[in-house]
Design a protein around this motif. Structure first.
Motif, PDB file in Angstrom:
ATOM      1  N   THR A 121       0.914  -1.347   0.232  1.00 17.46           N
ATOM      2  CA  THR A 121       0.131  -0.001   0.026  1.00 17.46           C
ATOM      3  C   THR A 121       1.060   1.178   0.057  1.00 17.46           C
ATOM      4  OG1 THR A 121      -1.651  -1.200   1.091  1.00 17.46           O
ATOM      5  CG2 THR A 121      -1.874   1.151   1.185  1.00 17.46           C
ATOM      6  N   ASN A 143       1.466   4.986  -0.271  1.00 18.95           N
ATOM      7  CA  ASN A 143       0.875   6.419  -0.124  1.00 18.95           C
ATOM      8  C   ASN A 143      -0.797   6.203  -0.168  1.00 18.95           C
ATOM      9  OD1 ASN A 143       3.251   7.696  -0.023  1.00 18.95           O
ATOM     10  ND2 ASN A 143       3.393   7.900  -2.151  1.00 18.95           N
ATOM     11  N   GLY A 144      -1.252   5.186   0.719  1.00 18.99           N
ATOM     12  CA  GLY A 144      -2.466   5.027   0.670  1.00 18.99           C
ATOM     13  C   GLY A 144      -3.167   4.237  -0.564  1.00 18.99           C
ATOM     14  N   ARG A 145      -2.412   3.833  -1.563  1.00 16.79           N
ATOM     15  CA  ARG A 145      -3.050   3.184  -2.962  1.00 16.79           C
ATOM     16  C   ARG A 145      -2.635   1.724  -2.993  1.00 16.79           C
ATOM     17  NH1 ARG A 145      -1.807   5.594  -8.347  1.00 16.79           N
ATOM     18  NH2 ARG A 145      -3.175   3.913  -9.101  1.00 16.79           N
ATOM     19  N   PRO A 146      -3.390   0.787  -2.734  1.00 14.20           N
ATOM     20  CA  PRO A 146      -2.814  -0.487  -3.144  1.00 14.20           C
ATOM     21  C   PRO A 146      -2.166  -0.976  -4.343  1.00 14.20           C
ATOM     22  CG  PRO A 146      -5.384  -0.718  -2.943  1.00 14.20           C
ATOM     23  CD  PRO A 146      -4.847   0.840  -3.021  1.00 14.20           C
ATOM     24  N   ARG A 147      -0.867  -1.196  -4.454  1.00 12.97           N
ATOM     25  CA  ARG A 147      -0.020  -1.368  -5.594  1.00 12.97           C
ATOM     26  C   ARG A 147       0.204  -2.889  -5.616  1.00 12.97           C
ATOM     27  NH1 ARG A 147       0.526   3.641  -7.820  1.00 12.97           N
ATOM     28  NH2 ARG A 147       1.134   2.506  -9.703  1.00 12.97           N
ATOM     29  N   GLU A 173       5.159   1.297   7.591  1.00 15.39           N
ATOM     30  CA  GLU A 173       4.803   0.858   8.514  1.00 15.39           C
ATOM     31  C   GLU A 173       4.981   1.821   9.737  1.00 15.39           C
ATOM     32  OE1 GLU A 173       2.387  -1.939   9.211  1.00 15.39           O
ATOM     33  OE2 GLU A 173       2.321  -1.574   7.044  1.00 15.39           O
ATOM     34  N   ALA A 227       2.639  -0.937   4.600  1.00 15.25           N
ATOM     35  CA  ALA A 227       2.158   0.378   4.077  1.00 15.25           C
ATOM     36  C   ALA A 227       3.325   1.180   3.860  1.00 15.25           C
ATOM     37  CB  ALA A 227       1.242   0.910   4.963  1.00 15.25           C
ATOM     38  N   ILE A 254       4.939   5.082   2.982  1.00 14.14           N
ATOM     39  CA  ILE A 254       4.670   6.497   2.694  1.00 14.14           C
ATOM     40  C   ILE A 254       5.850   7.094   2.177  1.00 14.14           C
ATOM     41  CG2 ILE A 254       4.327   8.666   3.754  1.00 14.14           C
ATOM     42  CD1 ILE A 254       1.751   6.954   3.901  1.00 14.14           C
ATOM     43  N   GLU A 260       3.459  11.815  -0.641  1.00 11.05           N
ATOM     44  CA  GLU A 260       2.340  11.477   0.143  1.00 11.05           C
ATOM     45  C   GLU A 260       2.260  12.617   1.574  1.00 11.05           C
ATOM     46  OE1 GLU A 260      -0.538  10.418  -0.630  1.00 11.05           O
ATOM     47  OE2 GLU A 260      -1.563  10.512   1.555  1.00 11.05           O
ATOM     48  N   HIS A 302       3.065  19.164   4.765  1.00 16.49           N
ATOM     49  CA  HIS A 302       3.335  18.725   6.179  1.00 16.49           C
ATOM     50  C   HIS A 302       3.893  19.810   6.883  1.00 16.49           C
ATOM     51  CE1 HIS A 302       5.049  16.401   9.293  1.00 16.49           C
ATOM     52  NE2 HIS A 302       4.201  15.343   9.040  1.00 16.49           N
TER      53      HIS A 302
END
Ligand code: FES
Ligand code: FES
Length: 216
Positions: free
Chosen positions: A49, A51-55, A95, A113, A115, A119, A127
């Motif tokens: 996952t 940046n929030g997108r399943p790949r 994670e 996960a 990031i 992102e 940020h």
């Protein structure tokens, strides 16, 4: 051409066969020939996952997480500085923990996960750490900056979680953190432009650490 160089294909092949007979070195048989052929590329499936997108990627198992991000997913914000775990330019959050993505195989992170700097924030919605880097002029060429920012964000999480470092081995006895503590924790992120003091100022602002110069 002179007569000394008047070779025919037949004479060359004939000489070669004679040489094989004399030396005992045979021509490769079919099994040898197969062994000499390049092996078919082996791939593995890895699901992340990002940046929030399943790949899902079908990749050579030797692919580093950094190359998976940059070459396969075209997320080029994470930089390749040394590719040997020495500069921190490739730092991403996996994670919630910062890692050098050049040192880790993508297949080791199946289900994780990830990031990346892309992102953390965007123009107009930075940020807080990105905004502080801009405010404090914490970069020059900018090559190390994505890694510095990801590392700084991960570092704050470590301190909040009470993960000890070499400087502070027992954070419960010393709540909060100092500039020296931050410097120690960021020592894996190199900046060839030497923007270290500005980077620490930016981090101090976000973390609420005491003013620059506070000693551990
Ligand atoms: Fe990964 Fe330098 S590129 S540590
Ligand atoms: Fe240039 Fe850090 S800003 S290497």
């Amino acid at each position: 051409m002179g007569g000394d160089h008047n070779f025919s294909r037949r004479s060359v092949i004939g000489a070669g066969m004679a040489s094989v007979a004399v030396t005992g070195i045979g021509l490769p048989d079919e099994a040898d020939a197969q062994a000499l052929r390049p092996a078919a590329t082996v791939t593995m499936t890895v699901s992340l996952t990002v940046n929030g997108r399943p790949r899902t990627l079908e990749i050579d198992p030797r692919t580093s997480l950094l190359d998976a991000l940059r070459e396969h997913l075209k997320l080029t914000g994470s930089k390749k500085g040394c590719d040997h775990g020495q500069c921190g330019a490739c730092t991403v959050l996996v994670e919630g923990r910062r890692i050098n993505s050049c040192l880790s195989l993508a297949v080791m992170h199946d289900g994780d996960a990830v990031i990346t700097i892309e992102e953390l924030g965007r123009p107009g919605a930075l940020h807080p750490m990105q905004a502080a880097f801009v405010k404090h002029d914490a970069f020059q060429c900018g090559y190390c900056t994505p890694g510095q920012i990801c590392s700084a964000v991960g570092m704050l999480g470590e301190i909040e979680a009470g993960v000890p470092s070499h400087v502070a081995t027992d954070l419960s006895a010393k709540p909060g953190f100092t500039v020296d503590e931050m410097r120690e924790r960021m020592s894996g992120n190199l900046c060839r432009c030497g923007a270290y003091s500005n980077i620490v100022e930016a981090m101090a602002e976000v973390s609420g650490a005491e003013a620059a110069g506070t000693q551990a």
